[in-house]
Design a protein around this motif. Structure first.
Motif, PDB file in Angstrom:
ATOM      1  N   LEU A 192      10.256   2.318  -6.300  1.00  0.00           N
ATOM      2  CA  LEU A 192      11.523   2.958  -5.950  1.00  0.00           C
ATOM      3  C   LEU A 192      12.467   3.015  -7.147  1.00  0.00           C
ATOM      4  O   LEU A 192      13.169   4.014  -7.359  1.00  0.00           O
ATOM      5  CB  LEU A 192      12.185   2.205  -4.795  1.00  0.00           C
ATOM      6  N   LEU A 193      12.491   1.952  -7.941  1.00  0.00           N
ATOM      7  CA  LEU A 193      13.356   1.925  -9.122  1.00  0.00           C
ATOM      8  C   LEU A 193      12.822   2.809 -10.237  1.00  0.00           C
ATOM      9  O   LEU A 193      13.561   3.600 -10.836  1.00  0.00           O
ATOM     10  CB  LEU A 193      13.480   0.482  -9.642  1.00  0.00           C
ATOM     11  N   LEU A 194      11.525   2.697 -10.524  1.00  0.00           N
ATOM     12  CA  LEU A 194      10.951   3.357 -11.688  1.00  0.00           C
ATOM     13  C   LEU A 194      10.862   4.873 -11.538  1.00  0.00           C
ATOM     14  O   LEU A 194      10.924   5.601 -12.534  1.00  0.00           O
ATOM     15  CB  LEU A 194       9.559   2.786 -11.976  1.00  0.00           C
ATOM     16  N   TYR A 195      10.714   5.359 -10.300  1.00  0.00           N
ATOM     17  CA  TYR A 195      10.507   6.789 -10.083  1.00  0.00           C
ATOM     18  C   TYR A 195      11.658   7.437  -9.322  1.00  0.00           C
ATOM     19  O   TYR A 195      11.517   8.535  -8.789  1.00  0.00           O
ATOM     20  CB  TYR A 195       9.187   7.014  -9.340  1.00  0.00           C
ATOM     21  N   GLU A 196      12.808   6.775  -9.327  1.00  0.00           N
ATOM     22  CA  GLU A 196      13.960   7.263  -8.561  1.00  0.00           C
ATOM     23  C   GLU A 196      14.365   8.682  -8.964  1.00  0.00           C
ATOM     24  O   GLU A 196      14.647   9.534  -8.123  1.00  0.00           O
ATOM     25  CB  GLU A 196      15.138   6.299  -8.749  1.00  0.00           C
ATOM     26  N   LYS A 197      14.372   8.967 -10.250  1.00  0.00           N
ATOM     27  CA  LYS A 197      14.869  10.267 -10.728  1.00  0.00           C
ATOM     28  C   LYS A 197      13.946  11.431 -10.363  1.00  0.00           C
ATOM     29  O   LYS A 197      14.354  12.594 -10.424  1.00  0.00           O
ATOM     30  CB  LYS A 197      15.077  10.226 -12.244  1.00  0.00           C
ATOM     31  N   PHE A 198      12.698  11.147  -9.970  1.00  0.00           N
ATOM     32  CA  PHE A 198      11.763  12.221  -9.633  1.00  0.00           C
ATOM     33  C   PHE A 198      11.854  12.660  -8.174  1.00  0.00           C
ATOM     34  O   PHE A 198      11.250  13.658  -7.789  1.00  0.00           O
ATOM     35  CB  PHE A 198      10.324  11.777  -9.953  1.00  0.00           C
ATOM     36  N   ASP A 199      12.574  11.903  -7.353  1.00  0.00           N
ATOM     37  CA  ASP A 199      12.843  12.266  -5.961  1.00  0.00           C
ATOM     38  C   ASP A 199      11.568  12.546  -5.165  1.00  0.00           C
ATOM     39  O   ASP A 199      11.479  13.519  -4.417  1.00  0.00           O
ATOM     40  CB  ASP A 199      13.764  13.495  -5.913  1.00  0.00           C
ATOM     41  N   LEU A 251       0.420  17.566  -6.148  1.00  0.00           N
ATOM     42  CA  LEU A 251       0.421  18.190  -7.479  1.00  0.00           C
ATOM     43  C   LEU A 251       1.543  17.603  -8.331  1.00  0.00           C
ATOM     44  O   LEU A 251       1.374  17.374  -9.537  1.00  0.00           O
ATOM     45  CB  LEU A 251       0.595  19.706  -7.335  1.00  0.00           C
ATOM     46  N   HIS A 252       2.681  17.350  -7.705  1.00  0.00           N
ATOM     47  CA  HIS A 252       3.818  16.740  -8.402  1.00  0.00           C
ATOM     48  C   HIS A 252       3.444  15.349  -8.919  1.00  0.00           C
ATOM     49  O   HIS A 252       3.771  14.998 -10.058  1.00  0.00           O
ATOM     50  CB  HIS A 252       5.003  16.649  -7.435  1.00  0.00           C
ATOM     51  N   LEU A 253       2.760  14.567  -8.102  1.00  0.00           N
ATOM     52  CA  LEU A 253       2.345  13.220  -8.522  1.00  0.00           C
ATOM     53  C   LEU A 253       1.402  13.267  -9.723  1.00  0.00           C
ATOM     54  O   LEU A 253       1.406  12.363 -10.555  1.00  0.00           O
ATOM     55  CB  LEU A 253       1.639  12.492  -7.376  1.00  0.00           C
ATOM     56  N   GLU A 254       0.614  14.324  -9.823  1.00  0.00           N
ATOM     57  CA  GLU A 254      -0.393  14.410 -10.882  1.00  0.00           C
ATOM     58  C   GLU A 254       0.156  14.972 -12.187  1.00  0.00           C
ATOM     59  O   GLU A 254      -0.293  14.585 -13.266  1.00  0.00           O
ATOM     60  CB  GLU A 254      -1.563  15.284 -10.417  1.00  0.00           C
ATOM     61  N   HIS A 255       1.138  15.880 -12.110  1.00  0.00           N
ATOM     62  CA  HIS A 255       1.499  16.637 -13.313  1.00  0.00           C
ATOM     63  C   HIS A 255       2.949  16.500 -13.765  1.00  0.00           C
ATOM     64  O   HIS A 255       3.278  16.926 -14.870  1.00  0.00           O
ATOM     65  CB  HIS A 255       1.190  18.126 -13.092  1.00  0.00           C
ATOM     66  N   VAL A 256       3.824  15.942 -12.945  1.00  0.00           N
ATOM     67  CA  VAL A 256       5.241  15.876 -13.311  1.00  0.00           C
ATOM     68  C   VAL A 256       5.650  14.479 -13.755  1.00  0.00           C
ATOM     69  O   VAL A 256       6.512  14.320 -14.621  1.00  0.00           O
ATOM     70  CB  VAL A 256       6.129  16.348 -12.134  1.00  0.00           C
ATOM     71  N   PRO A 258       5.301  10.610 -15.482  1.00  0.00           N
ATOM     72  CA  PRO A 258       4.805  10.174 -16.805  1.00  0.00           C
ATOM     73  C   PRO A 258       3.304   9.949 -16.836  1.00  0.00           C
ATOM     74  O   PRO A 258       2.654  10.210 -17.850  1.00  0.00           O
ATOM     75  CB  PRO A 258       5.557   8.855 -17.042  1.00  0.00           C
ATOM     76  N   GLU A 259       2.738   9.461 -15.755  1.00  0.00           N
ATOM     77  CA  GLU A 259       1.294   9.274 -15.607  1.00  0.00           C
ATOM     78  C   GLU A 259       0.950   9.548 -14.152  1.00  0.00           C
ATOM     79  O   GLU A 259       1.732   9.206 -13.259  1.00  0.00           O
ATOM     80  CB  GLU A 259       0.893   7.838 -15.977  1.00  0.00           C
ATOM     81  N   PRO A 260      -0.194  10.193 -13.862  1.00  0.00           N
ATOM     82  CA  PRO A 260      -0.551  10.461 -12.464  1.00  0.00           C
ATOM     83  C   PRO A 260      -0.538   9.192 -11.613  1.00  0.00           C
ATOM     84  O   PRO A 260      -0.971   8.127 -12.068  1.00  0.00           O
ATOM     85  CB  PRO A 260      -1.970  11.025 -12.574  1.00  0.00           C
ATOM     86  N   LEU A 261      -0.025   9.327 -10.394  1.00  0.00           N
ATOM     87  CA  LEU A 261       0.013   8.203  -9.462  1.00  0.00           C
ATOM     88  C   LEU A 261      -1.083   8.363  -8.424  1.00  0.00           C
ATOM     89  O   LEU A 261      -1.311   9.460  -7.911  1.00  0.00           O
ATOM     90  CB  LEU A 261       1.365   8.121  -8.753  1.00  0.00           C
ATOM     91  N   HIS A 262      -1.747   7.256  -8.106  1.00  0.00           N
ATOM     92  CA  HIS A 262      -2.742   7.245  -7.038  1.00  0.00           C
ATOM     93  C   HIS A 262      -2.158   6.544  -5.819  1.00  0.00           C
ATOM     94  O   HIS A 262      -1.580   5.460  -5.930  1.00  0.00           O
ATOM     95  CB  HIS A 262      -4.011   6.516  -7.486  1.00  0.00           C
ATOM     96  N   ILE A 263      -2.320   7.179  -4.659  1.00  0.00           N
ATOM     97  CA  ILE A 263      -1.926   6.572  -3.390  1.00  0.00           C
ATOM     98  C   ILE A 263      -3.182   5.958  -2.791  1.00  0.00           C
ATOM     99  O   ILE A 263      -4.099   6.675  -2.398  1.00  0.00           O
ATOM    100  CB  ILE A 263      -1.336   7.607  -2.422  1.00  0.00           C
ATOM    101  N   CYS A 264      -3.222   4.648  -2.726  1.00  0.00           N
ATOM    102  CA  CYS A 264      -4.451   3.972  -2.303  1.00  0.00           C
ATOM    103  C   CYS A 264      -4.439   3.548  -0.841  1.00  0.00           C
ATOM    104  O   CYS A 264      -5.339   2.831  -0.404  1.00  0.00           O
ATOM    105  CB  CYS A 264      -4.713   2.767  -3.200  1.00  0.00           C
ATOM    106  N   ASP A 265      -3.442   3.981  -0.092  1.00  0.00           N
ATOM    107  CA  ASP A 265      -3.407   3.685   1.347  1.00  0.00           C
ATOM    108  C   ASP A 265      -2.787   4.876   2.047  1.00  0.00           C
ATOM    109  O   ASP A 265      -1.593   4.896   2.342  1.00  0.00           O
ATOM    110  CB  ASP A 265      -2.607   2.411   1.610  1.00  0.00           C
ATOM    111  N   ILE A 266      -3.599   5.893   2.300  1.00  0.00           N
ATOM    112  CA  ILE A 266      -3.108   7.163   2.838  1.00  0.00           C
ATOM    113  C   ILE A 266      -3.246   7.183   4.356  1.00  0.00           C
ATOM    114  O   ILE A 266      -4.340   7.052   4.893  1.00  0.00           O
ATOM    115  CB  ILE A 266      -3.860   8.344   2.200  1.00  0.00           C
TER     116      ILE A 266
END
Length: 406
Positions: A192-199, A251-256, A258-266
């Motif tokens: 929540l802190l690290l990715y706050e600006k990406f909304d 797509l936003h998680l992968e390309h916008v 700093p590094e792609p994020l993986h959601i490991c509990d979908i």
């Protein structure tokens, strides 16, 4: 209606068998109404407001004794106002998850599970007095913590800001440090802190001790039904639009970022939509990790006998069947899991038992074909482990966009 009844009976029977089997294992013998209630509460199939109220009471006791601080404390612990809270089912990754009111809007309160093995913030001198790190040392500890957990190198200005709670407590700096350090051990709070600006995740509303609150969103499951046989045209279009929004979010998680994020509990309930129905956010961040960290966690060289031993929930990997070590890193991607679990639905023994967002009588055959390819790109027997390709994503996005407009 018969289909719904059959499905509900089947689900109830499976739940009964699961509970009964566990009761036998622990030696409880016969299943009684009372023990069933206890087990359902323990495993979070259902919940009671008693537990959240207990946690709030404990936090407020700490607040009044001066060991918990934060922007939420005064409102949450106001003796003249009883906080309005309601518990949530199916949350086992944290000690507590419950809804409430902060200011004039709804929030979700979260209390991380206690972590006993993280680095202690203070140490004791020869007189048994607590000694705390200097401001520089504390900032460096935060930099190291974030680098280890998210492979992100913070500059010291950002780390210094993270070392403070948004609260006037300079004369309680030691307590503030303790509270901050406990919060920073929680993966979700850090996200929540690290990715706050990406909304892309709920807004952090504040904290009190180790309890924090986030923006409450409607989960997409409110637009989904166990049985879609009687879907109206408008309901179908709404789910198609939601699916397009989910694709854009991935797509936003992968390309916008700093590094792609993986959601490991979908899960269906982990996707939230804003009130204006224009934005998707992900709600449960305990198992969200950058690609490099996910690779490290799934390919850490630990012992394995089968591929699933190397999985991190939905982030799947391979076991080296020559060395019997987890050495591969993550093999699939977010899109593959979303197609499998969210768009197609819950599959058991090769059959879809509970339909997903895009499976129903209005689903054209071409859509089902693409979804099946997306969910299992290599046509594997058993659990799919290959990533869904960019080409599959583009085909799916184009088709869904067309369906939402037609």
């Amino acid at each position: 209606m018969n289909n719904f009844c059959h499905l509900w009976i089947w689900i109830s029977a499976q739940l009964y068998k699961c509970v009964k089997r566990r009761l036998v294992l622990v030696g409880l013998g016969s299943l009684t109404g009372f023990t069933l209630v206890i087990i359902l509460l323990k495993w979070s199939f259902t919940c009671s407001n008693i537990q959240p109220e207990k946690y709030v009471k404990n936090i407020c006791t700490d607040y009044h004794s001066g060991t918990s601080i934060g922007s939420l404390c005064e409102e949450l612990c106001n003796p003249d106002k009883t906080p309005s809270i309601s518990c949530h089912n199916f949350h086992t990754s944290k000690d507590a998850v419950f809804s409430g009111i902060h200011g004039n809007h709804s929030v979700v309160f979260k209390l991380p599970k206690k972590i006993s093995n993280y680095e202690s913030l203070h140490w004791l001198d020869t007189a048994n007095k607590k000694i705390y790190p200097s401001e520089i040392d504390f900032t460096n500890m935060i930099v190291t913590n974030v680098k280890l957990k998210f492979n992100i190198f913070l500059n010291h200005i950002v780390a210094k800001k993270m070392s403070h709670i948004n609260y006037s407590a300079s004369h309680h700096r030691d307590v503030e440090m303790e509270n901050v350090w406990a919060l920073l051990q929680d993966n979700e709070y850090l996200v929540l802190l690290l990715y706050e600006k990406f909304d892309v995740f709920p807004r952090l509303e504040g904290s009190c001790g180790s309890l924090y609150a986030v923006q409450k969103l409607n989960t997409i499951s409110r637009y989904w039904h166990l049985i879609t046989l009687y879907d109206s045209r408008s309901e179908w279009v709404k789910r198609v639009k939601l699916s397009v929004m989910i694709l854009d979010f991935l797509l936003h998680l992968e390309h916008v970022l700093p590094e792609p994020l993986h959601i490991c509990d979908i899960k269906m309930d982990h996707f939230g939509v804003t009130n204006d129905f224009k934005k998707i956010k992900y709600l449960d961040l305990d198992s969200v990790h950058p690609l490099s960290v996910t690779n490290r966690l799934t390919g850490d060289g630990s012992d394995c006998k089968q591929h699933s031993d190397c999985d991190l929930k939905d982030c799947r990997s391979f076991c080296n069947l020559m060395t019997f070590k987890c050495q591969h890193g993550v093999a699939n991607n977010n899109l593959q899991v979303v197609c499998e679990k969210i768009f197609l639905g819950w599959v058991l023994s090769g059959r879809v038992m509970v339909p997903g967002l895009l499976l129903g009588p209005r689903s054209p055959r071409v859509l089902i074909d693409i979804l099946e390819l997306c969910a299992n790109p290599d046509g594997e027997a058993g659990t799919p482990r290959a990533p869904a390709s960019k080409e599959i994503r583009n085909r799916l996005h184009k088709l869904l966009t067309h369906l939402s407009l037609s």
